[in-house]
Every structure is written in structure tokens, then in C-alpha cells.
Write a protein that holds these residues in place. Sequence first.
Motif, PDB file in Angstrom:
ATOM      1  N   GLY A 173      -0.990  13.117  -8.048  1.00 48.48           N
ATOM      2  CA  GLY A 173       0.425  13.280  -7.722  1.00 48.48           C
ATOM      3  C   GLY A 173       0.897  12.491  -6.524  1.00 48.48           C
ATOM      4  N   THR A 174       0.051  11.625  -5.960  1.00 52.08           N
ATOM      5  CA  THR A 174       0.435  10.807  -4.808  1.00 52.08           C
ATOM      6  C   THR A 174       1.231   9.601  -5.291  1.00 52.08           C
ATOM      7  N   THR A 175       2.402   9.378  -4.705  1.00 54.05           N
ATOM      8  CA  THR A 175       3.312   8.350  -5.203  1.00 54.05           C
ATOM      9  C   THR A 175       3.254   7.063  -4.388  1.00 54.05           C
ATOM     10  N   VAL A 176       3.793   6.015  -5.002  1.00 49.77           N
ATOM     11  CA  VAL A 176       3.939   4.735  -4.309  1.00 49.77           C
ATOM     12  C   VAL A 176       4.795   4.910  -3.055  1.00 49.77           C
ATOM     13  N   ARG A 177       5.899   5.622  -3.175  1.00 48.72           N
ATOM     14  CA  ARG A 177       6.783   5.805  -2.021  1.00 48.72           C
ATOM     15  C   ARG A 177       6.083   6.542  -0.879  1.00 48.72           C
ATOM     16  N   TYR A 178       5.272   7.544  -1.229  1.00 53.41           N
ATOM     17  CA  TYR A 178       4.572   8.298  -0.194  1.00 53.41           C
ATOM     18  C   TYR A 178       3.663   7.387   0.625  1.00 53.41           C
ATOM     19  N   TYR A 179       2.906   6.522  -0.049  1.00 57.35           N
ATOM     20  CA  TYR A 179       2.022   5.618   0.678  1.00 57.35           C
ATOM     21  C   TYR A 179       2.810   4.593   1.478  1.00 57.35           C
ATOM     22  N   MET A 180       3.921   4.131   0.947  1.00 59.34           N
ATOM     23  CA  MET A 180       4.758   3.192   1.699  1.00 59.34           C
ATOM     24  C   MET A 180       5.270   3.829   2.989  1.00 59.34           C
ATOM     25  N   LYS A 181       5.620   5.089   2.902  1.00 63.29           N
ATOM     26  CA  LYS A 181       6.113   5.798   4.090  1.00 63.29           C
ATOM     27  C   LYS A 181       4.980   6.123   5.051  1.00 63.29           C
ATOM     28  N   ARG A 182       3.879   6.666   4.539  1.00 67.57           N
ATOM     29  CA  ARG A 182       2.782   7.135   5.383  1.00 67.57           C
ATOM     30  C   ARG A 182       2.136   5.996   6.159  1.00 67.57           C
ATOM     31  N   PHE A 183       2.047   4.805   5.552  1.00 64.45           N
ATOM     32  CA  PHE A 183       1.337   3.692   6.188  1.00 64.45           C
ATOM     33  C   PHE A 183       2.269   2.554   6.592  1.00 64.45           C
ATOM     34  N   SER A 184       3.479   2.889   6.930  1.00 64.63           N
ATOM     35  CA  SER A 184       4.449   1.868   7.350  1.00 64.63           C
ATOM     36  C   SER A 184       4.217   1.452   8.804  1.00 64.63           C
ATOM     37  N   GLY A 185       4.584   0.230   9.115  1.00 62.24           N
ATOM     38  CA  GLY A 185       4.628  -0.225  10.503  1.00 62.24           C
ATOM     39  C   GLY A 185       3.327  -0.661  11.124  1.00 62.24           C
ATOM     40  N   TYR A 186       2.251  -0.798  10.352  1.00 64.83           N
ATOM     41  CA  TYR A 186       0.995  -1.322  10.899  1.00 64.83           C
ATOM     42  C   TYR A 186       1.024  -2.860  10.903  1.00 64.83           C
ATOM     43  N   ASP A 187       0.208  -3.444  11.764  1.00 63.49           N
ATOM     44  CA  ASP A 187       0.102  -4.897  11.830  1.00 63.49           C
ATOM     45  C   ASP A 187      -0.973  -5.358  10.845  1.00 63.49           C
ATOM     46  N   THR A 188      -0.538  -5.928   9.718  1.00 66.21           N
ATOM     47  CA  THR A 188      -1.480  -6.399   8.697  1.00 66.21           C
ATOM     48  C   THR A 188      -1.511  -7.928   8.626  1.00 66.21           C
ATOM     49  N   SER A 189      -1.070  -8.579   9.685  1.00 72.04           N
ATOM     50  CA  SER A 189      -1.061 -10.045   9.716  1.00 72.04           C
ATOM     51  C   SER A 189      -2.478 -10.617   9.708  1.00 72.04           C
ATOM     52  N   PHE A 190      -3.461  -9.799  10.061  1.00 73.21           N
ATOM     53  CA  PHE A 190      -4.856 -10.236  10.059  1.00 73.21           C
ATOM     54  C   PHE A 190      -5.285 -10.730   8.674  1.00 73.21           C
ATOM     55  N   VAL A 191      -4.765 -10.083   7.640  1.00 69.32           N
ATOM     56  CA  VAL A 191      -5.142 -10.422   6.264  1.00 69.32           C
ATOM     57  C   VAL A 191      -4.259 -11.554   5.752  1.00 69.32           C
ATOM     58  N   LYS A 192      -4.886 -12.612   5.256  1.00 70.75           N
ATOM     59  CA  LYS A 192      -4.157 -13.755   4.719  1.00 70.75           C
ATOM     60  C   LYS A 192      -4.136 -13.685   3.198  1.00 70.75           C
ATOM     61  N   PRO A 193      -3.012 -14.028   2.582  1.00 64.78           N
ATOM     62  CA  PRO A 193      -2.937 -14.007   1.115  1.00 64.78           C
ATOM     63  C   PRO A 193      -3.981 -14.929   0.493  1.00 64.78           C
ATOM     64  N   ASN A 194      -4.690 -14.435  -0.498  1.00 60.67           N
ATOM     65  CA  ASN A 194      -5.742 -15.226  -1.126  1.00 60.67           C
ATOM     66  C   ASN A 194      -5.873 -14.827  -2.601  1.00 60.67           C
ATOM     67  N   LYS A 195      -5.439 -15.707  -3.479  1.00 58.81           N
ATOM     68  CA  LYS A 195      -5.461 -15.452  -4.908  1.00 58.81           C
ATOM     69  C   LYS A 195      -6.864 -15.208  -5.424  1.00 58.81           C
ATOM     70  N   LYS A 196      -7.846 -15.900  -4.859  1.00 60.98           N
ATOM     71  CA  LYS A 196      -9.214 -15.850  -5.364  1.00 60.98           C
ATOM     72  C   LYS A 196     -10.161 -15.101  -4.422  1.00 60.98           C
ATOM     73  N   ALA A 197      -9.640 -14.188  -3.656  1.00 56.31           N
ATOM     74  CA  ALA A 197     -10.464 -13.462  -2.679  1.00 56.31           C
ATOM     75  C   ALA A 197     -11.586 -12.697  -3.367  1.00 56.31           C
ATOM     76  N   LYS A 198     -12.790 -12.831  -2.817  1.00 56.99           N
ATOM     77  CA  LYS A 198     -13.966 -12.147  -3.349  1.00 56.99           C
ATOM     78  C   LYS A 198     -14.709 -11.455  -2.204  1.00 56.99           C
ATOM     79  N   ALA A 199     -15.341 -10.340  -2.524  1.00 53.33           N
ATOM     80  CA  ALA A 199     -16.145  -9.628  -1.531  1.00 53.33           C
ATOM     81  C   ALA A 199     -17.550 -10.208  -1.449  1.00 53.33           C
ATOM     82  N   ILE A 200     -17.977 -10.868  -2.533  1.00 53.45           N
ATOM     83  CA  ILE A 200     -19.301 -11.477  -2.582  1.00 53.45           C
ATOM     84  C   ILE A 200     -19.142 -12.977  -2.833  1.00 53.45           C
TER      85      ILE A 200
END
Length: 219
Positions: A192-219
Motif C-alpha cells: 500500500g505504499t504509494t509513489v507520492r508517499y515516497y516522493m514526499k518522505r524522501f524529498s530534499g536530499y542531495d542526490t547530485s553524487f549519482v550521475k545518470p548512466n544508461k548502462k550502469a552495472k553493479a558488476i
Amino acid sequence: MVRNIASYSILTLTICVLLHVSLQTNETIDLSMYSTKGLSLNYTVSDDVNGSNDLIALNTSDDLFSPYLGKSFVGFKEALAFKESGGNYFSVNTYGYLGKYQFGTETLKMIGINNPTKFLKSPSLQEKAFIANTARNKWILRRDIKNFVGKRINGLIITESGILAAAHLAGPGSVKNYLRSYGLDNFADGYGTTVRYYMKRFSGYDTSFVKPNKKAKAI
């Protein structure tokens, strides 16, 4: 006799003044010797709606907070992990989502992880997976981030970190649907957790550390 008493009184008063002054002397404390390494940190993600997994109850009092992580990227990922699993690397919920950040097996495959058992046993791999998945989501949602951050939808100001958190919960497609419908298409997960709830709960953090990457892999 009176003169002696007066002398003793003045001497006593002088000693008291000197003690008071010495106790009030400012002293610089070297904080470099202190560290949070090895401590169990508590985060303050409110549980005002159903959580995203079946876990034991955890203390999420709004009176508890970390003065060190704040709105940093580390604060973002740790607060999100706390909401997902209580920060437990070895958690598996009733829908089969795995680890600290509660990944599904299909998402893991997209970032190069094909062995869920190995993934669950490796905290370092889980951290890499979170970064890779967030980078991939940021690339998929790059236009929506550009077009919607700062706008208000259903009374909520949209932020990049809120978008990325919601994408972690529901996938980038559900976030696109929410934003482009201006909040009418508000996906909810199995708990029952919604998209809006997560948008509200985790708003305003600095996520500039992460760069957009189409082919990002963990391995």
C-alpha cells in the motif's frame, strides 16, 4: 578583631571570584578523535502509512535523528534503506525482495547481478547495486527531473531525490506515469505504499553524487 574578619572576608571573596573565572574559561574540544564507526544509527523515517515490507517493528520516533548525515546522499540512501528493511542486509520480505534496499530479481538482472543468493550475502555488492540502479533510474527519468523538479503536484513540491526514491519503490515507469498525469496515476506497491508517499518522505536530499548512466552495472 573587626579588621581581621574583614580581611578574611575579602580573601574568601577573591578566591571565589578566581574559581568562578577559571571554571568559565573557554576550552576548544578536538572533535577529530570522535567517530560514529561501529555505532548503530537510528533514522527517522515516519511510519504513518504501511511500510514496504513485513519486518519486526522498529523505533521510528520523530524525536530521533542523525545530526551528521542530514540531507546528504549518504543520509538519503540510509534513510531509504531503513524504510525498506530496517537497514538489514540479509532481509527477505514476503514478496521475495532482497537485502538492505529490497531489490527484486528482475531489477538485479538489469544491473548485472544474476545470483540472488550471492547478492544477499554480500553487503558491498548491495551498496554497488543501489548506486547502479539509482544511476540507471536517473538516466531514464532525466527529462522528467528536468521538467518537474520544483513544480507542485497535489500540494507536494517535486524534488530529484523524491523522484529517485519513488523510482526505487515502484520503477521509473510508474514515476513517469505519476508525474505526467499530475498525480492522478499514483501507483501503490503490495503493502500500500504509494509513489507520492515516497516522493514526499524522501524529498530534499542531495542526490547530485549519482550521475545518470544508461548502462550502469553493479558488476
